[in-house]
Scaffold this motif. Sequence first.
Motif, PDB file in Angstrom:
ATOM      1  N   LYS A  63       1.814   7.572  -6.685  1.00 52.44           N
ATOM      2  CA  LYS A  63       0.757   8.521  -7.120  1.00 52.44           C
ATOM      3  C   LYS A  63       1.339   9.836  -7.572  1.00 52.44           C
ATOM      4  O   LYS A  63       2.285  10.338  -7.103  1.00 52.44           O
ATOM      5  CB  LYS A  63      -0.243   8.758  -5.983  1.00 52.44           C
ATOM      6  CG  LYS A  63      -1.171   7.593  -5.798  1.00 52.44           C
ATOM      7  CD  LYS A  63      -2.185   7.940  -4.746  1.00 52.44           C
ATOM      8  CE  LYS A  63      -3.150   6.807  -4.519  1.00 52.44           C
ATOM      9  NZ  LYS A  63      -4.116   7.110  -3.507  1.00 52.44           N
ATOM     10  N   LYS A 100       0.840  -1.204   0.000  1.00 52.20           N
ATOM     11  CA  LYS A 100       0.000   0.000   0.000  1.00 52.20           C
ATOM     12  C   LYS A 100       0.872   1.250   0.000  1.00 52.20           C
ATOM     13  O   LYS A 100       0.625   2.196  -0.760  1.00 52.20           O
ATOM     14  CB  LYS A 100      -0.928  -0.034   1.223  1.00 52.20           C
ATOM     15  CG  LYS A 100      -1.943   1.074   1.263  1.00 52.20           C
ATOM     16  CD  LYS A 100      -2.874   0.882   2.430  1.00 52.20           C
ATOM     17  CE  LYS A 100      -3.722   2.085   2.652  1.00 52.20           C
ATOM     18  NZ  LYS A 100      -4.633   1.930   3.789  1.00 52.20           N
ATOM     19  N   LYS A 101       1.918   1.251   0.819  1.00 52.56           N
ATOM     20  CA  LYS A 101       2.847   2.382   0.848  1.00 52.56           C
ATOM     21  C   LYS A 101       3.551   2.558  -0.495  1.00 52.56           C
ATOM     22  O   LYS A 101       3.740   3.669  -0.962  1.00 52.56           O
ATOM     23  CB  LYS A 101       3.871   2.207   1.979  1.00 52.56           C
ATOM     24  CG  LYS A 101       3.298   2.396   3.352  1.00 52.56           C
ATOM     25  CD  LYS A 101       4.316   2.159   4.433  1.00 52.56           C
ATOM     26  CE  LYS A 101       3.686   2.212   5.798  1.00 52.56           C
ATOM     27  NZ  LYS A 101       4.586   1.738   6.844  1.00 52.56           N
ATOM     28  N   GLU A 142       1.034   4.110  -2.893  1.00 51.43           N
ATOM     29  CA  GLU A 142       0.812   5.532  -2.580  1.00 51.43           C
ATOM     30  C   GLU A 142       1.999   6.394  -3.008  1.00 51.43           C
ATOM     31  O   GLU A 142       1.814   7.529  -3.433  1.00 51.43           O
ATOM     32  CB  GLU A 142       0.522   5.702  -1.087  1.00 51.43           C
ATOM     33  CG  GLU A 142      -0.841   5.141  -0.707  1.00 51.43           C
ATOM     34  CD  GLU A 142      -1.076   5.031   0.796  1.00 51.43           C
ATOM     35  OE1 GLU A 142      -0.112   5.239   1.576  1.00 51.43           O
ATOM     36  OE2 GLU A 142      -2.219   4.704   1.168  1.00 51.43           O
TER      37      GLU A 142
END
Length: 122
Positions: A122, A115-116, A119
Amino acid sequence: MAKTDFKTIDEYQNTFPAAVQERMQQIRRIIKEMAPEAEEVISYQIPAFRIGKQFLIYYSAYAKHISLSSPWSPALLKEFETELEGLKVSRSAIQLPSDKPLPTTFIKRLITFRKKECEAKK
């Protein structure tokens, strides 16, 4: 597994025996818990979760294991070096043997790490 035009994760999972379905459902629950914003999709005819345009993780079932898949980064492979010992691992898949308990703590940490990574892109 004859059907290869899955539209949902449920369609995919329902083609497997109950014990395999439960293992996959455990993984699905962990992903939803750790990344509730992730969207469920079918990609390459297997279950996948994505955040925006970034794929978080894929999973798929086989006769003797469940694979967690993604293009693993060198940083991820280094971070989980200890947990990955004794497992079949490639640059894109980690095989979790069906004859061993599902490593839920490891899966939670893996999802958090991915998830990190997503992110950061992005």
